[in-house]
Design a protein around this motif. Structure first.
Motif, PDB file in Angstrom:
ATOM      1  N   ARG A  69     -89.281  32.851  30.425  1.00 25.19           N
ATOM      2  CA  ARG A  69     -88.354  32.874  29.306  1.00 25.19           C
ATOM      3  C   ARG A  69     -86.985  33.339  29.753  1.00 25.19           C
ATOM      4  NH1 ARG A  69     -89.964  31.855  24.928  1.00 25.19           N
ATOM      5  NH2 ARG A  69     -92.145  31.232  24.835  1.00 25.19           N
ATOM      6  N   ILE A  70     -86.951  34.060  30.850  1.00 15.71           N
ATOM      7  CA  ILE A  70     -85.683  34.578  31.341  1.00 15.71           C
ATOM      8  C   ILE A  70     -85.654  34.410  32.854  1.00 15.71           C
ATOM      9  CG2 ILE A  70     -85.232  36.265  29.513  1.00 15.71           C
ATOM     10  CD1 ILE A  70     -86.737  38.300  31.095  1.00 15.71           C
ATOM     11  N   ASP A  71     -84.450  34.466  33.415  1.00 20.07           N
ATOM     12  CA  ASP A  71     -84.336  34.286  34.870  1.00 20.07           C
ATOM     13  C   ASP A  71     -84.637  35.592  35.602  1.00 20.07           C
ATOM     14  OD1 ASP A  71     -83.590  31.569  34.692  1.00 20.07           O
ATOM     15  OD2 ASP A  71     -81.643  32.235  33.965  1.00 20.07           O
ATOM     16  N   PHE A  72     -84.099  36.661  35.090  1.00 18.44           N
ATOM     17  CA  PHE A  72     -84.462  37.963  35.657  1.00 18.44           C
ATOM     18  C   PHE A  72     -84.203  39.064  34.648  1.00 18.44           C
ATOM     19  CE2 PHE A  72     -80.357  36.638  37.465  1.00 18.44           C
ATOM     20  CZ  PHE A  72     -79.505  37.639  37.021  1.00 18.44           C
TER      21      PHE A  72
ATOM     22  N   SER B  82     -92.159  24.728  26.934  1.00 18.83           N
ATOM     23  CA  SER B  82     -91.270  25.764  26.478  1.00 18.83           C
ATOM     24  C   SER B  82     -91.348  25.916  24.972  1.00 18.83           C
ATOM     25  CB  SER B  82     -89.848  25.401  26.870  1.00 18.83           C
ATOM     26  OG  SER B  82     -88.953  26.239  26.217  1.00 18.83           O
ATOM     27  N   VAL B  83     -91.643  27.115  24.501  1.00 22.34           N
ATOM     28  CA  VAL B  83     -91.518  27.348  23.070  1.00 22.34           C
ATOM     29  C   VAL B  83     -90.510  28.455  22.832  1.00 22.34           C
ATOM     30  CG1 VAL B  83     -93.777  26.560  22.292  1.00 22.34           C
ATOM     31  CG2 VAL B  83     -93.503  28.871  23.154  1.00 22.34           C
ATOM     32  N   THR B  84     -89.633  28.221  21.895  1.00 23.72           N
ATOM     33  CA  THR B  84     -88.680  29.253  21.523  1.00 23.72           C
ATOM     34  C   THR B  84     -89.409  30.274  20.666  1.00 23.72           C
ATOM     35  OG1 THR B  84     -88.118  28.176  19.472  1.00 23.72           O
ATOM     36  CG2 THR B  84     -86.895  27.481  21.417  1.00 23.72           C
ATOM     37  N   PRO B  85     -88.847  31.469  20.553  1.00 21.69           N
ATOM     38  CA  PRO B  85     -89.499  32.459  19.685  1.00 21.69           C
ATOM     39  C   PRO B  85     -89.661  31.926  18.267  1.00 21.69           C
ATOM     40  CG  PRO B  85     -87.774  33.503  20.958  1.00 21.69           C
ATOM     41  CD  PRO B  85     -87.669  32.032  21.226  1.00 21.69           C
ATOM     42  N   LEU B  86     -88.639  31.194  17.815  1.00 16.47           N
ATOM     43  CA  LEU B  86     -88.717  30.673  16.468  1.00 16.47           C
ATOM     44  C   LEU B  86     -89.868  29.686  16.334  1.00 16.47           C
ATOM     45  CD1 LEU B  86     -87.395  30.740  13.711  1.00 16.47           C
ATOM     46  CD2 LEU B  86     -86.001  28.801  14.395  1.00 16.47           C
ATOM     47  N   LEU B  87     -89.970  28.802  17.317  1.00 15.19           N
ATOM     48  CA  LEU B  87     -91.051  27.818  17.261  1.00 15.19           C
ATOM     49  C   LEU B  87     -92.409  28.511  17.353  1.00 15.19           C
ATOM     50  CD1 LEU B  87     -91.895  24.903  17.126  1.00 15.19           C
ATOM     51  CD2 LEU B  87     -91.673  24.750  19.602  1.00 15.19           C
ATOM     52  N   ALA B  88     -92.487  29.493  18.263  1.00  9.55           N
ATOM     53  CA  ALA B  88     -93.759  30.204  18.425  1.00  9.55           C
ATOM     54  C   ALA B  88     -94.146  30.913  17.139  1.00  9.55           C
ATOM     55  CB  ALA B  88     -93.660  31.211  19.566  1.00  9.55           C
TER      56      ALA B  88
ATOM     57  N   ALA D  20     -82.432  19.108  28.491  1.00  8.35           N
ATOM     58  CA  ALA D  20     -83.481  18.138  28.764  1.00  8.35           C
ATOM     59  C   ALA D  20     -84.001  18.304  30.182  1.00  8.35           C
ATOM     60  CB  ALA D  20     -82.952  16.728  28.560  1.00  8.35           C
ATOM     61  N   ARG D  21     -83.089  18.482  31.096  1.00 11.97           N
ATOM     62  CA  ARG D  21     -83.523  18.589  32.476  1.00 11.97           C
ATOM     63  C   ARG D  21     -84.343  19.857  32.691  1.00 11.97           C
ATOM     64  NH1 ARG D  21     -78.865  18.796  35.134  1.00 11.97           N
ATOM     65  NH2 ARG D  21     -79.434  20.765  36.088  1.00 11.97           N
ATOM     66  N   LEU D  22     -83.851  20.895  32.031  1.00  3.32           N
ATOM     67  CA  LEU D  22     -84.548  22.162  32.183  1.00  3.32           C
ATOM     68  C   LEU D  22     -86.003  22.057  31.750  1.00  3.32           C
ATOM     69  CD1 LEU D  22     -82.213  24.894  30.848  1.00  3.32           C
ATOM     70  CD2 LEU D  22     -83.401  24.805  33.029  1.00  3.32           C
ATOM     71  N   ILE D  23     -86.186  21.396  30.615  1.00  6.66           N
ATOM     72  CA  ILE D  23     -87.550  21.298  30.117  1.00  6.66           C
ATOM     73  C   ILE D  23     -88.395  20.488  31.088  1.00  6.66           C
ATOM     74  CG2 ILE D  23     -88.959  20.359  28.259  1.00  6.66           C
ATOM     75  CD1 ILE D  23     -86.633  21.262  26.405  1.00  6.66           C
ATOM     76  N   ASP D  24     -87.766  19.409  31.603  1.00  6.88           N
ATOM     77  CA  ASP D  24     -88.475  18.634  32.621  1.00  6.88           C
ATOM     78  C   ASP D  24     -88.947  19.504  33.765  1.00  6.88           C
ATOM     79  OD1 ASP D  24     -86.518  15.600  32.407  1.00  6.88           O
ATOM     80  OD2 ASP D  24     -88.270  16.372  31.310  1.00  6.88           O
ATOM     81  N   ASP D  25     -87.982  20.278  34.304  1.00  7.03           N
ATOM     82  CA  ASP D  25     -88.412  20.912  35.528  1.00  7.03           C
ATOM     83  C   ASP D  25     -89.222  22.172  35.282  1.00  7.03           C
ATOM     84  OD1 ASP D  25     -85.209  22.208  36.626  1.00  7.03           O
ATOM     85  OD2 ASP D  25     -86.722  23.141  35.379  1.00  7.03           O
TER      86      ASP D  25
END
Ligand code: ATP
Ligand code: ATP
Ligand code: MG
Ligand code: MG
Lengths: 250, 218, 250, 252, 250
Positions: A69-72, B82-88, D20-25
């Motif tokens: 969820r975060i990078d660091f 990926s789920v956002t907090p809102l989606l979760a 979009a790319r982020l979700i892909d990778d």
């Protein structure tokens, strides 16, 4: 996670506490602020990207990191070997002293005297781990969700003692002058930036920057701003990278 | 470093109400759709549907919402989605609300007297007409009171979303408390805000219940 | 009201058997009802009267034997059930009006949804039959605003709106206060005089005597005796019938 | 004002293409290693926590039932000021989150000299909480009893207390038994927040193990399963009680 | 069963008036019932029949006039109410058996708790009266397992177990299926023959004719006519009585 990915994206997501003054707070505009926030901003500046500060809590900050969820994390995370099994640490960027404080009349000169006493701590904090390590059989360690609850437990008399950092202790003294005193030191904690295991490149870049910031006084400046005193020497002089939570032997 | 509890802190908590409201609204909307599906599946003649619906209700009524939120938020992410907090929060609260509303509405559907089913069969009405025109309108009336009652539960339940980083009212209170160390002011205020949100609904639920029981008493 | 010229009997039951679990509720029922015939069914509680007439529109499916309604076989599969339900009107002891609809809507719902008749047409029919049961002025009230007798007349009108060839009545007056029984019986007598085929479960013996073509006496799931009213009341063949008649006319 | 304290770091602030790319990778980064070993190694603590949860739940159910009965009687037959008091109690509890109630009981009551250990404070908070719900539920049960039953009691010369005890109580409880037991299951699940005052229930055990091993996902999965098992166990207990206490047949 | 020799009338009502809010439900009721007398009360719905007999054990308190039961004044204060309730047995239209108790327990609860009779004794009495109403074999069943007629006979036995001097019946057969009416009426006839003082609201005119010493006709809260059965049915004095009799015997 590589620095290049972050730079391509143009934003870096950094987890920080917002309930751990003065390192992480929400300012009167409701924005994350504090020492950690300023360090995070410096790091983002170094990467040349926008910063996105994600508020996390003591118990959930490592899950946040591990689930991408975060990078660091610049979340006042004390460097310990236990945590180092799950995350990789940078060199320290801040440090605090952890002590046990309590009601004035109590005579607790050292950890051995804790037997039979109740001590409050914030769950999953450094005070928790270090106290658990030294507390003798018969110590009743009560774990709360955050420092404020632990402090509240002390003030309301639910526990006679708590483990806390020097900054929190300063706040207690302000709230209730002359009621509590420091019993003994538990540990000196150094706080590092934490990344997901295996993010070596990212860690390297963070380490490089921290070394730099310690030299050119930037870190010292924000330390003065938030803690009212210069960066302690044991932080300023320690630029060794961490391996398994310990300074790498050169 | 400690600051006095001030107007900005008051406003911070006050404005966190919108997240409480938004989360409740999402949960209720999602739960309404899911609950209807669950309720219909539960009363259907088809053993598989009603069995699945029963299993769903058992699981989501049998585990803490706190854990559901946590597992959805961190769990789904582990699998690379990926789920956002809102989606979760929306997913977890929807599942939670679907189970409870599904059970409430199942009860309401079954509370419609059997004679109503029989009369509509005898008139030759098909499943859809029967449900749409005869059964559901009557079940809806029966279910208003418990549904509004559950809404109160839901609003309070959103306080648990703080575990996945939502700064709704309870979490806002914790944050301000950490900066001001005035827990009784802060949490007292939070309690008052919840009370202001929930009380009118509780009253409405009770009055609806009275009106309903009076209507059926004749 | 409309002339019906069908060679087939209105109802034919052949060796019909029905079980609830282990309980044998109908035993070898043979019955033929001609078009326009008026049948009254009586018998002690639990003897299977309701069950019998409920099998005629498959509110209760049977396990054995064959049932024909208006020449169509009900027991031959699901195909015919919907068609037959359209030909069979049913009036329940407890009215079973739809409480959330006005009287008019109660009468219009089935013609509109099942027969797909347009609204104006359905309303015309509904008003016509409300007139027939002598409560045209109640059209816009809700069931709860009517007396029991009025409610039951609405139920009759509702069934008539589907233009059924056969009407089933299951103790239509037994949930009514004594004063209201008469209005409903009068309505039924009207129908009988117009040649409607009727099967009626009732204990109103004066009604049976004056209206029925044949009276059926049931006991323990069997048809014990079938006879025209005169013979039924004055010279019942079976012991059980005599006992029953002795009991209800105290 | 817009709080920075929520929201999605990615979706809120990223240009769409980048997102979009982020979700892909992200998809090829499924590198979380499930590791149940540390959780299972700590099973005695989970059992201890579960035991505390069972005790808290059971204690709160029994005592809450008593509170609910007294509250319902007071609302039904008490003098007016008492009824108001009970009303205020019920409304205050039902319209505020439990987490805030427990907070006040643990941190607030010491100010008036009432100091409980965390587990006792948790129990007290749960009793107060479920007592409010039980009051409402049982009151509804009492009101559902046909007036004729009471009149039959009066006509037989029974006193009010006797009518309540012998005529009303059992049928009333039977009517509301399903509502009551689902409230109790809900209570059992609610105990998962008592760790905020450092009570040592199942959720607290999970949190502690989580704090030591950081195997959060595994820990939460395991304790969720344990909660589920507990709820099934309590349901079984309730239906056993129902069979014993309310076995008399209902009219058709 | 037991001889009663009391000079006082079983019931005396003097100018009794009763209001529900603004609604005047009983108007100047004067009535005297001798010991051992059997009274049937009839009249249209809402005329105050139930209200009248319910005042006799103060299920409905009155606002005006005086009521004496077995020589004790009911309207004179609370002192006598409990004593009088013990002397008055009541049988309701809807039975009102306690569903969670067996038949035997239903019959034993009041003697044990109100009269503090010991268990064995109470059981003996209960079995005796269950025998009297001819259902001794049902003692261990629950009310829901009995037919309506059986339930009503249990209700009668339950009232008899308190050894009342006066029995009140409020439409005891009107919630019953036709076949069960007779069993209950037979039970009541038995009681009447043993000299029990009875006030009975009923529409069973054949019962009234054969059992009642006097029939009371009420309308709109007033006693309109009081007469022995013969005169009542064959030569009613009042217009309203005639109308009523015309209606119920269709
Ligand atoms: N759904 C059911 N399940 C089990 N048994 C049933 C069911 N419906 C009816 N029965 C039984 O079948 C028998 C016949 O019932 P039915 O309702 O046809 O009797 P009835 O002659 O209409 O009696 P009543 O005059 O009381 O209405 C009864 O013994 C009844 O208990
Ligand atoms: N608790 C009450 N509050 C207000 N009005 C009442 C109440 N009980 C009865 N009434 C009214 O008093 C009148 C007499 O009622 P009562 O029940 O004595 O009539 P009844 O002769 O027994 O009629 P039925 O044959 O329908 O039982 C009715 O108009 C009724 O509406
Ligand atoms: Mg029937
Ligand atoms: Mg009456």
């Amino acid at each position: 996670q590589t620095p290049q990915e972050i730079k391509d994206r143009g934003t870096v997501n950094i987890g920080m506490l917002v309930d751990f003054p003065p390192f992480g707070i929400l300012n009167t505009e409701g924005k994350p602020d504090g020492y950690d926030a300023d360090v995070a901003k410096l790091l983002a500046e170094d990467f040349g990207v926008k910063v996105n500060l994600v508020p996390v809590t003591g118990p959930n900050r490592i899950p946040y990191l591990l689930s991408n969820r975060i990078d660091f994390l610049v979340a006042s995370l004390g460097i310990t070997p236990e945590r180092a099994e799950r995350v990789d640490f940078s060199q320290p960027y801040a440090g605090i002293e952890i002590s046990v404080v309590g009601e004035k009349g109590l005579d607790i000169p050292d950890a051995a005297a804790l037997a039979g006493q109740s001590v409050g701590v914030a769950r999953a904090s450094t005070q928790d781990t270090s106290l658990t390590k030294v507390a003798p059989e018969g110590t009743n360690i009560q774990r709360f969700d955050d420092d404020a609850s632990a402090v509240q437990a002390l003030i309301s008399g639910q526990v006679p003692l708590i483990g806390a950092s020097n900054t929190v202790i300063a706040q207690i003294q302000k709230l209730r002058p002359d009621t509590y005193d420091k019993k003994f030191d538990l540990a000196q904690q150094v706080q590092g930036v934490a990344v997901k295991p295996g993010s070596d490149e990212l860690l390297k870049e963070i380490n490089q920057y921290l070394t730099e910031a310690k030299k050119d006084g930037k870190l010292n400046a924000i330390h003065e701003k938030w803690l009212g005193q210069p960066l302690p020497d044991f932080i300023a002089d320690d630029t060794a990278p961490r391996v398994d939570g310990k300074p790498a032997s050169k | 470093m400690i600051r006095e509890f001030g107007t900005s802190d008051f406003l911070f908590i006050l404005f966190a109400v919108r997240w409480t409201l938004l989360l409740s609204a999402i949960a209720f909307a999602g739960g309404a759709v899911g609950g209807l599906v669950i309720a219909l599946a539960r009363v259907s003649q088809n053993r598989i549907f009603s069995g699945l619906a029963l299993g769903f209700i058992r699981v989501f009524q049998g585990t803490p919402l706190l854990m559901q939120l946590f597992l959805v938020f961190f769990g789904i992410n582990i699998f690379g989605i990926s789920v956002t907090p809102l989606l979760a929060a929306a997913i977890a609260l929807t599942l939670h609300a679907s189970a409870f509303l599904g059970e409430i509405w199942r009860g309401s559907i079954q509370a419609v007297p059997g004679g109503q089913h029989e009369a509509s069969w005898a008139l030759g009405l098909g499943y859809l007409d029967r449900m749409k025109s005869i059964i559901l309108p009557q079940a809806a009336r029966i279910s208003v009171a418990p549904t509004v009652g559950f809404l109160v539960q839901l609003i309070k339940g959103t306080s648990l979303a703080s575990i996945i980083g939502f700064v709704e009212m309870t979490r806002a209170g914790q944050i301000i408390n950490n900066a001001t160390f005035e827990p009784f002011t802060v949490f007292g205020l939070v309690a008052v805000f919840y009370f202001i949100l929930c009380w009118p609904l509780s009253i409405a639920a009770r009055q609806l219940e009275r009106r309903f029981s009076r209507a059926t008493a004749r | 009201m409309t002339e019906r010229t069908s060679g087939a009997a209105a109802v034919r039951m052949e060796k019909v058997g029905k079980w609830f679990g282990d309980f044998h509720a109908l035993k070898g029922i043979d019955l033929e009802v001609a078009n326009g015939e008026r049948i009254v069914i009586c018998g002690p509680s639990g003897s299977g009267k309701s069950t019998l007439i409920r099998t005629l529109n498959q509110l209760e499916p049977v396990q054995e034997g064959r049932i024909f309604v208006d020449g169509m076989e009900l027991t031959g599969g699901d195909r015919n059930v919907d068609a037959i339900r359209r030909e069979v009107g049913m009036v329940f002891q407890s009215f079973n009006l739809f409480p959330h609809m006005t009287v008019l809507e109660n009468c219009m719902i089935a013609p509109r949804k099942v027969k797909k008749i347009d609204k104006a047409e359905a309303e015309k029919t509904a008003r016509h039959f409300l007139e027939r049961v002598r409560i045209p002025e109640q059209a816009d009230k809700y069931p709860a605003q009517l007396s029991g007798g009025q409610q039951q007349r609405v139920a009759i009108a509702r069934a008539l709106c589907m233009n059924p060839k056969l009407m089933l009545f299951d103790e239509p007056t037994s949930a009514l206060d004594p004063e209201m029984v008469k209005e409903v019986l009068d309505t039924m007598i009207d129908l009988a005089q117009e040649g409607m085929t009727m099967l009626c479960v009732t204990h109103e013996m004066s009604f049976a005597r004056s209206v029925a073509d044949r009276i059926i006496f049931m006991d323990r799931g069997e048809i014990v005796e079938v006879a025209p009213p005169d013979r039924f009341f004055d010279a019942p063949e079976h012991e059980r019938t005599r006992n029953f008649l002795g009991q209800i006319s105290h | 004002m817009r709080s920075a304290g929520f929201g999605d770091p990615v979706n809120d602030r990223c240009p769409r293409q980048v997102r979009a790319r982020l979700i892909d990778d992200r998809e090829d980064r499924l590198n979380y290693d499930f590791n149940f070993a540390p959780v299972l190694a700590n099973y005695p603590r989970l059992l201890e926590g579960a035991w505390v949860t069972i005790q808290l739940s059971f204690g709160a159910m029994v005592a809450g039932l008593v509170v609910g009965l007294m509250g319902a009687i007071a609302k039904n037959a008490g003098p007016r000021p008492l009824r108001w008091l009970v009303d205020a109690y019920v409304e205050a509890i039902r319209n505020t989150p439990f987490i805030i109630q427990i907070f006040f009981i643990f941190f607030g009551l010491p100010a008036i000299g009432l100091r409980f250990s965390p587990n006792v404070a948790a129990l007290v908070a749960l009793i107060i909480n479920v007592g409010a719900y039980a009051t409402e539920i049982i009151r509804a049960g009492i009101e559902s009893i046909n007036r004729g039953q009471v009149e039959a009691g009066i006509a037989l010369g029974m006193k009010r207390a006797q009518i309540f005890r012998y005529v009303i109580l059992r049928p009333a409880l039977r009517t509301v038994y399903p509502a009551l037991t689902s409230q109790f299951i809900f209570l059992m699940l609610t105990t998962s927040v008592v760790s905020v005052i450092s009570a040592s229930d199942l959720a607290a055990a999970g949190n502690d193990i989580n704090a030591e091993t950081f195997a959060s996902f595994e820990v939460y999965l395991v304790i969720t399963v344990i909660y589920f098992i507990l709820s099934i166990g309590f349901s079984a207990l309730f239906s056993a009680i129902e069979r014993v206490a309310f076995s008399y047949p209902l009219s058709r």
